[in-house]
Design a protein around this motif. Structure first.
Motif, PDB file in Angstrom:
ATOM      1  N   LEU A 194      59.369  43.783  54.137  1.00  0.00           N
ATOM      2  CA  LEU A 194      58.359  44.382  53.629  1.00  0.00           C
ATOM      3  C   LEU A 194      58.143  45.660  54.088  1.00  0.00           C
ATOM      4  O   LEU A 194      57.803  46.906  53.303  1.00  0.00           O
ATOM      5  N   LEU A 195      58.497  46.007  55.473  1.00  0.00           N
ATOM      6  CA  LEU A 195      58.360  47.434  55.876  1.00  0.00           C
ATOM      7  C   LEU A 195      59.415  48.194  55.427  1.00  0.00           C
ATOM      8  O   LEU A 195      59.188  49.366  55.066  1.00  0.00           O
ATOM      9  N   SER A 196      60.696  47.747  55.045  1.00  0.00           N
ATOM     10  CA  SER A 196      61.705  48.568  54.161  1.00  0.00           C
ATOM     11  C   SER A 196      61.088  49.020  52.938  1.00  0.00           C
ATOM     12  O   SER A 196      61.195  50.242  52.497  1.00  0.00           O
ATOM     13  N   SER A 197      60.440  48.009  52.081  1.00  0.00           N
ATOM     14  CA  SER A 197      60.095  48.287  50.916  1.00  0.00           C
ATOM     15  C   SER A 197      58.864  49.460  50.887  1.00  0.00           C
ATOM     16  O   SER A 197      58.937  50.309  49.921  1.00  0.00           O
ATOM     17  N   MET A 200      64.314  35.931  46.578  1.00  0.00           N
ATOM     18  CA  MET A 200      63.557  36.887  47.079  1.00  0.00           C
ATOM     19  C   MET A 200      64.741  37.833  47.682  1.00  0.00           C
ATOM     20  O   MET A 200      64.816  39.007  47.938  1.00  0.00           O
ATOM     21  N   THR A 201      66.102  37.082  48.092  1.00  0.00           N
ATOM     22  CA  THR A 201      67.217  37.894  48.575  1.00  0.00           C
ATOM     23  C   THR A 201      67.719  38.959  47.578  1.00  0.00           C
ATOM     24  O   THR A 201      68.468  39.924  48.060  1.00  0.00           O
ATOM     25  N   TYR A 202      67.511  38.656  46.406  1.00  0.00           N
ATOM     26  CA  TYR A 202      68.052  39.611  45.406  1.00  0.00           C
ATOM     27  C   TYR A 202      67.198  40.761  44.799  1.00  0.00           C
ATOM     28  O   TYR A 202      67.458  41.505  44.199  1.00  0.00           O
ATOM     29  N   HIS A 207      69.095  46.947  49.364  1.00  0.00           N
ATOM     30  CA  HIS A 207      70.487  46.892  49.418  1.00  0.00           C
ATOM     31  C   HIS A 207      71.123  46.130  47.835  1.00  0.00           C
ATOM     32  O   HIS A 207      72.033  46.669  47.472  1.00  0.00           O
ATOM     33  N   GLU A 208      70.604  45.035  47.828  1.00  0.00           N
ATOM     34  CA  GLU A 208      70.812  44.375  46.740  1.00  0.00           C
ATOM     35  C   GLU A 208      70.743  44.899  45.329  1.00  0.00           C
ATOM     36  O   GLU A 208      71.573  44.749  44.215  1.00  0.00           O
ATOM     37  N   GLY A 226      73.171  47.804  40.648  1.00  0.00           N
ATOM     38  CA  GLY A 226      73.352  49.211  39.942  1.00  0.00           C
ATOM     39  C   GLY A 226      74.749  49.528  39.948  1.00  0.00           C
ATOM     40  O   GLY A 226      75.250  50.322  38.970  1.00  0.00           O
ATOM     41  N   LYS A 227      75.443  49.436  41.047  1.00  0.00           N
ATOM     42  CA  LYS A 227      77.030  49.923  41.237  1.00  0.00           C
ATOM     43  C   LYS A 227      77.858  48.973  40.201  1.00  0.00           C
ATOM     44  O   LYS A 227      78.768  49.304  39.781  1.00  0.00           O
ATOM     45  N   ASP A 228      77.423  47.891  40.138  1.00  0.00           N
ATOM     46  CA  ASP A 228      78.303  47.063  39.427  1.00  0.00           C
ATOM     47  C   ASP A 228      77.839  46.940  37.909  1.00  0.00           C
ATOM     48  O   ASP A 228      78.376  46.064  37.041  1.00  0.00           O
ATOM     49  N   GLY A 229      77.007  47.820  37.393  1.00  0.00           N
ATOM     50  CA  GLY A 229      76.294  48.053  36.045  1.00  0.00           C
ATOM     51  C   GLY A 229      75.727  46.683  35.529  1.00  0.00           C
ATOM     52  O   GLY A 229      75.811  46.472  34.515  1.00  0.00           O
TER      53      GLY A 229
END
Length: 388
Positions: A39-42, A334-336, A340-341, A346-349
């Motif tokens: 939450l704080l990161s978001s 929620m882990t997705y 970072h996820e 995005g990197k994986d297209g």
């Protein structure tokens, strides 16, 4: 919003490139992240990447600065002592509201085609009424009921009468001890509900009989019943019919007659139906067993097909789908939705980026809301839809 939605605003999403699938396989071991940390990161990403003066105006509670202000208003009630960069959350709410107010002359007045939660004028009035506790602003909001009574006015949540009912519930909660203001709100709601109920069936939006939460029957029924539960008996047959539209897969069609079984997201599909049913279930005692069966089957579909490649959000992404699940399945989805996820996708297209990345319903603000629910272990509800 989705492939099915008529594009009326910046809140919509373009169709994904053909190379990106609609969802990815849910085959990883069950996992969990620390919800308070996330939450704080978001919230940190929200204020640093989308500061108030950088968020384009427009969108009401759905996207834009008012939607972000609404998030901070709601979170301040949950975390009154939390500060970001030394400012409490209600100060952040005020800063995003100020961004919207500087463009107020550009906002269109409520109209029969845009008078739901996406309307800026009415969303500003509702939010100001509850924060300033100002009865005169409530009267101004209720005066807009005149638009709701126009025969051609939409009935759905995002652009129509049902969304106006949500705004009335929002202000009603802040004036519980003010009898005169409460009576005005309830009289206004009664009039709007009567107009929705008198509308021809099936309810239509842009000529189509939608089923889902954003534009369809389940969204309209939900807003009516949460506003005034006494209408539930008159809606039981319609809700029962809606339950019968469920595909064998557990999903729901976007509109009638049913077409391809494609979209598994809040706005069109099982997640929005599940969340709606869970919030109105107490008022339909005769349908409890059917609702429970429908929800169980729908959750199986969401678990299988709900890890969407659209940027995680409430309306058409993993955050919203997570809120339709329970316990460990909710935590796993929620882990997705971590920063970072999302970068990895995005990197994986494998990521279709949002047109409104700051938004409550289309971006980071919505992800923060879902993490707050996980952190506080609240009922899994959608802010601006069925949280009240």
């Amino acid at each position: 919003m989705s492939d099915e939605t008529v594009k009326q605003s910046g809140g919509s999403q373009e169709k994904a490139p053909i190379s990106i699938p609609r969802y990815f396989k849910n085959d990883a071991p069950l996992a969990r992240r620390d919800p308070h940390k996330q939450l704080l990161s978001s919230l940190d990403r929200l204020i640093s990447e989308y500061p108030p003066h950088h968020v384009p105006p427009g969108g009401g509670l759905y996207y834009g600065p008012i939607s972000v202000a609404f998030l901070f208003y709601a979170l301040h009630n949950l975390y009154p002592d939390l500060k970001l960069e030394d400012y409490p959350l209600n100060t952040w709410s005020a800063a995003y509201i100020e961004q919207a107010q500087t463009h107020i002359k550009d906002f269109p007045a409520p109209s029969p085609s845009k008078c739901g939660v996406s309307n800026d004028i009415m969303s500003l009035l509702a939010l100001y009424a509850v924060t300033a506790h100002d009865p005169d602003t409530v009267k101004e909001l209720c005066d807009h009921a005149a638009v709701m009574l126009e025969p051609e006015t939409n009935n759905e949540w995002l652009y129509g009468r049902a969304g106006y009912l949500y705004l009335l519930r929002l202000v009603r909660g802040a004036f519980a001890k003010d009898k005169e203001t409460t009576e005005l709100i309830e009289d206004t709601a009664d009039e709007v509900i009567e107009n929705i109920m008198a509308s021809p069936r099936p309810w239509k939006w842009h000529g189509k009989a939608y089923v889902g939460a954003a534009h369809g029957a389940i969204g309209i029924i939900t807003q009516i019943v949460l506003t005034d539960p006494s209408w539930a008996p008159k809606l039981e047959a319609e809700l029962g019919a809606l339950l019968s539209y469920q595909y064998e897969s557990g999903n729901f069609p976007s509109s009638l007659p049913p077409g391809r079984d494609r979209l598994v997201q809040f706005c069109h599909g099982a997640p929005g139906v599940v969340s709606s049913l869970l919030s109105i279930r107490p008022y339909f005692s005769g349908l409890h067993e059917r609702i429970d069966r429908v929800v169980a089957t729908a959750r199986e579909c969401i678990w299988e097909r709900g890890l969407l490649t659209k940027e995680p959000c409430l309306c058409h992404g993993i955050s919203g789908n997570a809120l339709a699940l329970d316990d460990k399945h909710f935590e796993h989805f929620m882990t997705y939705t971590t920063g970072h996820e999302i970068k990895s996708m995005g990197k994986d297209g494998m990521l279709e980026k949002s047109d409104d990345p700051s938004a409550l319903w289309c971006g980071e603000a919505g992800r923060a809301w879902a993490w707050a629910i996980a952190d506080k272990q609240l009922d899994k509800r959608f802010l601006g839809y069925n949280d009240i």
